[in-house]
Design a protein around this motif. Structure first.
Motif, mmCIF file in Angstrom:
data_model
loop_
_atom_site.group_PDB
_atom_site.id
_atom_site.type_symbol
_atom_site.label_atom_id
_atom_site.label_comp_id
_atom_site.label_asym_id
_atom_site.label_seq_id
_atom_site.Cartn_x
_atom_site.Cartn_y
_atom_site.Cartn_z
ATOM 1 N N ARG A 198 0.824 -1.204 0.000
ATOM 2 C CA ARG A 198 0.000 0.000 0.000
ATOM 3 C C ARG A 198 0.862 1.259 0.000
ATOM 4 N NH1 ARG A 198 -5.265 -1.128 0.823
ATOM 5 N NH2 ARG A 198 -5.787 -3.182 1.652
ATOM 6 N N GLY A 199 2.118 1.091 -0.352
ATOM 7 C CA GLY A 199 3.035 2.221 -0.444
ATOM 8 C C GLY A 199 4.196 1.866 -1.362
ATOM 9 N N MET A 200 5.114 2.774 -1.523
ATOM 10 C CA MET A 200 6.256 2.587 -2.420
ATOM 11 C C MET A 200 7.105 1.390 -1.984
ATOM 12 S SD MET A 200 9.301 5.292 -3.371
ATOM 13 C CE MET A 200 9.944 5.291 -1.690
ATOM 14 N N VAL A 201 7.479 0.566 -2.956
ATOM 15 C CA VAL A 201 8.351 -0.570 -2.676
ATOM 16 C C VAL A 201 9.782 -0.064 -2.542
ATOM 17 C CG1 VAL A 201 9.189 -2.787 -3.510
ATOM 18 C CG2 VAL A 201 6.828 -2.114 -3.941
ATOM 19 N N THR A 202 10.423 -0.381 -1.424
ATOM 20 C CA THR A 202 11.751 0.169 -1.132
ATOM 21 C C THR A 202 12.877 -0.857 -1.217
ATOM 22 O OG1 THR A 202 11.297 -0.199 1.230
ATOM 23 C CG2 THR A 202 10.832 2.000 0.331
ATOM 24 N N CYS A 203 12.572 -2.151 -1.209
ATOM 25 C CA CYS A 203 13.627 -3.161 -1.296
ATOM 26 C C CYS A 203 13.048 -4.461 -1.843
ATOM 27 C CB CYS A 203 14.296 -3.402 0.056
ATOM 28 S SG CYS A 203 13.170 -3.952 1.350
ATOM 29 N N VAL A 204 13.901 -5.221 -2.511
ATOM 30 C CA VAL A 204 13.509 -6.493 -3.113
ATOM 31 C C VAL A 204 14.614 -7.503 -2.851
ATOM 32 C CG1 VAL A 204 12.869 -7.712 -5.231
ATOM 33 C CG2 VAL A 204 12.237 -5.311 -4.941
ATOM 34 N N ALA A 250 14.336 -0.953 4.847
ATOM 35 C CA ALA A 250 15.524 -0.592 4.069
ATOM 36 C C ALA A 250 16.165 -1.807 3.411
ATOM 37 C CB ALA A 250 16.551 0.106 4.959
ATOM 38 N N LYS A 251 16.269 -2.923 4.136
ATOM 39 C CA LYS A 251 16.908 -4.137 3.623
ATOM 40 C C LYS A 251 16.082 -5.348 4.039
ATOM 41 C CE LYS A 251 20.716 -1.879 2.354
ATOM 42 N NZ LYS A 251 21.151 -1.726 0.944
ATOM 43 N N VAL A 252 16.050 -6.348 3.179
ATOM 44 C CA VAL A 252 15.418 -7.622 3.529
ATOM 45 C C VAL A 252 16.240 -8.737 2.913
ATOM 46 C CG1 VAL A 252 13.880 -7.563 1.511
ATOM 47 C CG2 VAL A 252 13.256 -8.924 3.508
ATOM 48 N N ILE A 294 25.843 2.214 13.912
ATOM 49 C CA ILE A 294 25.688 2.638 12.530
ATOM 50 C C ILE A 294 24.907 3.942 12.466
ATOM 51 C CG2 ILE A 294 25.797 0.290 11.621
ATOM 52 C CD1 ILE A 294 22.771 0.270 11.468
ATOM 53 N N ASN A 295 25.125 4.692 11.402
ATOM 54 C CA ASN A 295 24.426 5.954 11.188
ATOM 55 C C ASN A 295 23.118 5.674 10.453
ATOM 56 O OD1 ASN A 295 23.538 8.520 10.648
ATOM 57 N ND2 ASN A 295 25.443 9.202 9.661
ATOM 58 N N PRO A 296 21.962 5.948 11.066
ATOM 59 C CA PRO A 296 20.678 5.661 10.400
ATOM 60 C C PRO A 296 20.523 6.346 9.048
ATOM 61 C CG PRO A 296 20.341 6.148 12.724
ATOM 62 C CD PRO A 296 21.765 6.468 12.427
ATOM 63 N N GLN A 297 21.218 7.460 8.832
ATOM 64 C CA GLN A 297 21.112 8.157 7.560
ATOM 65 C C GLN A 297 21.752 7.362 6.419
ATOM 66 O OE1 GLN A 297 22.818 12.039 8.160
ATOM 67 N NE2 GLN A 297 21.126 12.749 9.455
ATOM 68 N N ASN A 298 22.634 6.422 6.775
ATOM 69 C CA ASN A 298 23.324 5.636 5.748
ATOM 70 C C ASN A 298 22.715 4.248 5.546
ATOM 71 O OD1 ASN A 298 25.144 7.777 5.578
ATOM 72 N ND2 ASN A 298 26.565 6.838 7.035
ATOM 73 N N VAL A 299 21.598 3.976 6.223
ATOM 74 C CA VAL A 299 21.051 2.621 6.208
ATOM 75 C C VAL A 299 20.717 2.154 4.793
ATOM 76 C CG1 VAL A 299 19.037 1.255 6.879
ATOM 77 C CG2 VAL A 299 20.219 2.625 8.581
ATOM 78 N N MET A 300 20.135 3.029 3.985
ATOM 79 C CA MET A 300 19.720 2.637 2.636
ATOM 80 C C MET A 300 20.901 2.266 1.754
ATOM 81 S SD MET A 300 16.427 2.706 2.673
ATOM 82 C CE MET A 300 16.048 2.575 0.937
ATOM 83 N N PHE A 301 22.091 2.756 2.093
ATOM 84 C CA PHE A 301 23.273 2.516 1.263
ATOM 85 C C PHE A 301 24.222 1.488 1.885
ATOM 86 C CE2 PHE A 301 21.870 6.949 0.945
ATOM 87 C CZ PHE A 301 21.497 6.990 -0.401
ATOM 88 N N ASP A 317 29.136 -0.222 7.325
ATOM 89 C CA ASP A 317 28.955 1.220 7.187
ATOM 90 C C ASP A 317 30.204 1.803 6.531
ATOM 91 O OD1 ASP A 317 27.838 3.695 7.334
ATOM 92 O OD2 ASP A 317 27.564 3.719 9.493
ATOM 93 N N GLU A 318 30.430 3.095 6.667
ATOM 94 C CA GLU A 318 31.551 3.768 6.012
ATOM 95 C C GLU A 318 32.899 3.165 6.396
ATOM 96 O OE1 GLU A 318 30.964 7.781 7.187
ATOM 97 O OE2 GLU A 318 29.532 8.211 5.589
ATOM 98 N N ASN A 319 33.148 2.977 7.679
ATOM 99 C CA ASN A 319 34.409 2.379 8.117
ATOM 100 C C ASN A 319 34.207 1.413 9.292
ATOM 101 O OD1 ASN A 319 33.761 4.309 10.017
ATOM 102 N ND2 ASN A 319 35.903 4.824 10.447
ATOM 103 N N THR A 320 32.991 0.868 9.405
ATOM 104 C CA THR A 320 32.666 -0.024 10.512
ATOM 105 C C THR A 320 31.958 -1.266 10.000
ATOM 106 O OG1 THR A 320 32.396 1.876 11.988
ATOM 107 C CG2 THR A 320 31.489 -0.218 12.732
ATOM 108 N N VAL A 321 32.378 -2.400 10.531
ATOM 109 C CA VAL A 321 31.695 -3.667 10.277
ATOM 110 C C VAL A 321 31.120 -4.151 11.600
ATOM 111 C CG1 VAL A 321 31.908 -6.040 9.464
ATOM 112 C CG2 VAL A 321 33.273 -4.234 8.392
ATOM 113 N N GLU A 322 29.808 -4.324 11.652
ATOM 114 C CA GLU A 322 29.154 -4.820 12.864
ATOM 115 C C GLU A 322 28.541 -6.189 12.579
ATOM 116 O OE1 GLU A 322 27.905 -1.663 15.890
ATOM 117 O OE2 GLU A 322 26.711 -1.219 14.122
ATOM 118 N N ILE A 323 28.870 -7.144 13.426
ATOM 119 C CA ILE A 323 28.373 -8.512 13.294
ATOM 120 C C ILE A 323 27.450 -8.785 14.463
ATOM 121 C CG2 ILE A 323 29.006 -10.940 13.061
ATOM 122 C CD1 ILE A 323 31.756 -9.993 12.106
#
Length: 594
Positions: A198-204, A250-252, A294-301, A317-323
């Motif tokens: 019912r809204g814009m598709v953001t991830c596939v 943002a991601k699935v 992580i920076n929420p502003q970068n989540v989509m990327f 993220d830009e210079n961080t890997v979180e597991i």
């Protein structure tokens, strides 16, 4: 519990003129072919070939620099098997005779997405800017099939696999198609049926391993209202849906068996289960209670990987890997000193296979990180340390020896170009790509240089590009063989090293011959069965016509006639045994008709 070979055989194995220590030295210097056949020498050597503890010792002495944790080439607990296969592949990658087939997909101009199926020898390439989709033979570029303008207008997200492609649009509609079913490019992108979004598709996300059966979820889409929808790719219809959160998805990602991982634009992570249950599809949503940096502003990327074999989610993220472990809600971090440019998880099935620490190498999962300077770091996603340390840290030669790159940087000093453009890894090799078709291969555990290859550009492409740098965009390697595919611009190169691939091709040809022979015999048997059925039907019709007449409307009358004929035959001696038999069969047929 494994026994030590020296304790088991004391000093000298029974029936052997040589002590065990000397035999181990001999085995350590055998080539892979001899290691395969050593068990055929005698009974003593056969028993030694089964001694796993002895072969573990030989393996560690032969590969003393790789440590106790390393990606296994073969999914086995047998050290001798791992030794043979690792030695064979290393030999092929380093010194095996190379075969390079380069071809130009002119109709594509530029490759943005690449899918390779080494088993069926099929390549699928997409240019997301023009929408052109091309399939061809993987090893030589033959049998090219072009489908122009496949991307629907208004597309906001898409995903592609070896079997299908799915698009989500701004108006909530979802489109898709099977693109490579039985090596045939299927044309026509169709709208999927169902209530949908019912809204814009953001991830596939699309199932990368298999197409799946009808009624099963093969693709998942997320929208701006926090809802995910599961789709049946064969029917193009909705199978299930679930409300996850109020924020935008943002991601699935999913293993398409039990688990779905969702990341929203607020940085929250969710694990969804029971959505694939055919009988009781009642999704269970669990939000992970973890603190992320992580920076929420970068989540989509961001780049997100999921290790389903050990329940880990990797966010880059830009210079961080979180597991993040979604089993224990634990967070481990790895911070780099410079920006992360590209990353690659092992190109094999390890992430989808349950971890078994009893396997050779303890079954880790490696992640390669390419920094903007060209430096390559490799970390173990399954290492349970709060501050993760890299298992490999190298600066490939291409990062400082690429003449084309150095020339462009020297002329345009303000140009901010990364030293390397692409990275890929499997269980043995790290491949790094530079510009204008240059690639290097390194050992994933030791950093040892294997070899370098270069793709020759077509004259037409050189005219179009001129003095510009054209980056390597895709590197795909076979998970079990020394072979792969590299793409830059419209150029594609298939490469393979060593005789191991030829042996496999010979085995495949023999297998295909046996399958064709079996198929031919099966067809002949089916024809014989069909001819026999026709013969039986003809005989049945003849008997019914002879004794019961051509018309079968009145079954009672036909039965009385058959009984009368039977009584007349009993009273007379005229007739043959064959007629008696036919009459009996006709009587039985008449009874069945009743």
């Amino acid at each position: 519990m494994e026994s030590n070979a020296a304790d088991q055989y004391e000093i000298q194995p029974p029936g052997s003129p040589l002590p065990l220590e000397l035999l181990m030295v001999v085995f350590r210097f055998l080539d892979p072919g001899s290691l395969k056949n050593m068990a055929l020498v005698c009974k003593t050597w056969y028993r030694l070939s089964k001694d796993n503890s002895m072969w573990m010792q030989i393996f560690k002495e032969r590969f003393s620099s790789i440590g106790s944790v390393f990606p296994r080439v073969s999914r086995t607990r047998l050290w001798r098997t791992e030794l043979i296969e690792r030695e064979t592949l290393i030999k092929n990658w380093k010194k095996g005779k190379g075969v390079h087939n380069t071809y130009n997909l002119e109709s594509l101009f530029y490759t943005t997405d690449l899918q390779c199926d080494f088993k069926t020898n099929r390549l699928i390439s997409l240019n997301k800017n023009t929408g052109n989709l091309v399939t061809c033979s993987l090893n030589n570029g033959a049998n090219i099939d072009l489908q122009p303008s496949t991307i629907p207008s208004g597309t906001t997200a898409y995903a592609m696999s070896k079997h299908s492609i799915v698009f989500g649009r701004w108006d909530s509609k979802v489109f898709g198609s099977l693109i490579n079913h039985k090596n045939i490019l299927l044309s026509g992108i169709k709208e999927f049926k169902g209530a949908g979004h019912r809204g814009m598709v953001t991830c596939v996300n699309v199932n990368q391993t298999e197409l799946g059966k009808e009624g099963k979820i093969g693709a998942i889409t997320g929208d701006e209202n926090g809802t995910i929808v599961g789709w049946d790719l064969k029917k193009g219809a909705q199978v299930a849906h679930c409300k996850i959160c109020e924020a935008t998805i943002a991601k699935v990602d999913s293993d398409y068996k039990d688990v779905i991982v969702v990341l929203d634009t607020q940085g929250a992570l969710y694990v969804v289960k029971n959505m694939f249950n055919v009988f009781d599809c009642t999704p269970e949503v669990h939000e992970l209670q973890v603190s992320l940096e992580i920076n929420p502003q970068n989540v989509m990327f961001m780049k997100m990987y999921v290790d389903y074999g050990d329940s880990n989610i990797v966010l880059i993220d830009e210079n961080t890997v979180e597991i993040i472990s979604y089993r224990d809600n634990l967070v481990r971090r790895f911070v780099t000193e410079e920006p992360i440019y590209k990353s690659s998880l092992e190109q094999n099935s390890t992430a989808f296979t349950k971890r078994d620490v009893e396997l050779v190498g303890t079954d880790p999962l490696f992640l390669a990180i390419l920094l903007k300077s060209g430096r390559v770091l490799v970390i173990n996603v399954r290492a349970y340390e709060y501050q993760i340390r890299p298992v490999l840290d190298i600066l490939p030669r291409l990062a400082y020896e690429d003449d084309d790159y150095q020339r462009v940087v020297a002329i345009n000093q303000n140009v901010d170009l990364p030293a390397l453009s692409e990275i890929a890894i499997n269980s043995l090799v790290v491949a790094v790509g530079s510009y204008n078709g240059k690639i290097e291969f390194y050992d994933i555990t030791t950093g040892e240089f294997f070899r370098k290859i270069a793709i020759k550009s077509s004259s037409k492409m050189l005219q179009q590009v001129g003095s510009q740098l054209l980056p390597i965009t895709n590197i795909v390697m076979d998970q079990s063989l020394s072979a792969g595919v590299v793409a830059y611009g419209s150029m594609v190169q298939f490469f393979k090293f060593g005789d191991f691939y030829k042996e496999l091709e010979t085995k495949r040809k023999k297998k295909n011959f046996k399958e064709r022979k079996y198929s031919n015999n099966h067809i002949k048997e089916a024809i014989k069965d069909y001819e026999y059925e026709l013969h039986e039907e003809a005989q049945t019709a003849s008997r019914l016509q002879k004794y019961n007449g051509d018309h079968l409307e009145d079954s009672d009358e036909e039965l009385q006639m058959a009984l009368a004929l039977s009584m007349s035959i009993n009273e007379t001696s005229v007739g043959s045994q064959e007629q008696d038999d036919d009459l009996l069969v006709a009587i039985e047929l008449s009874k069945q008709i009743i």
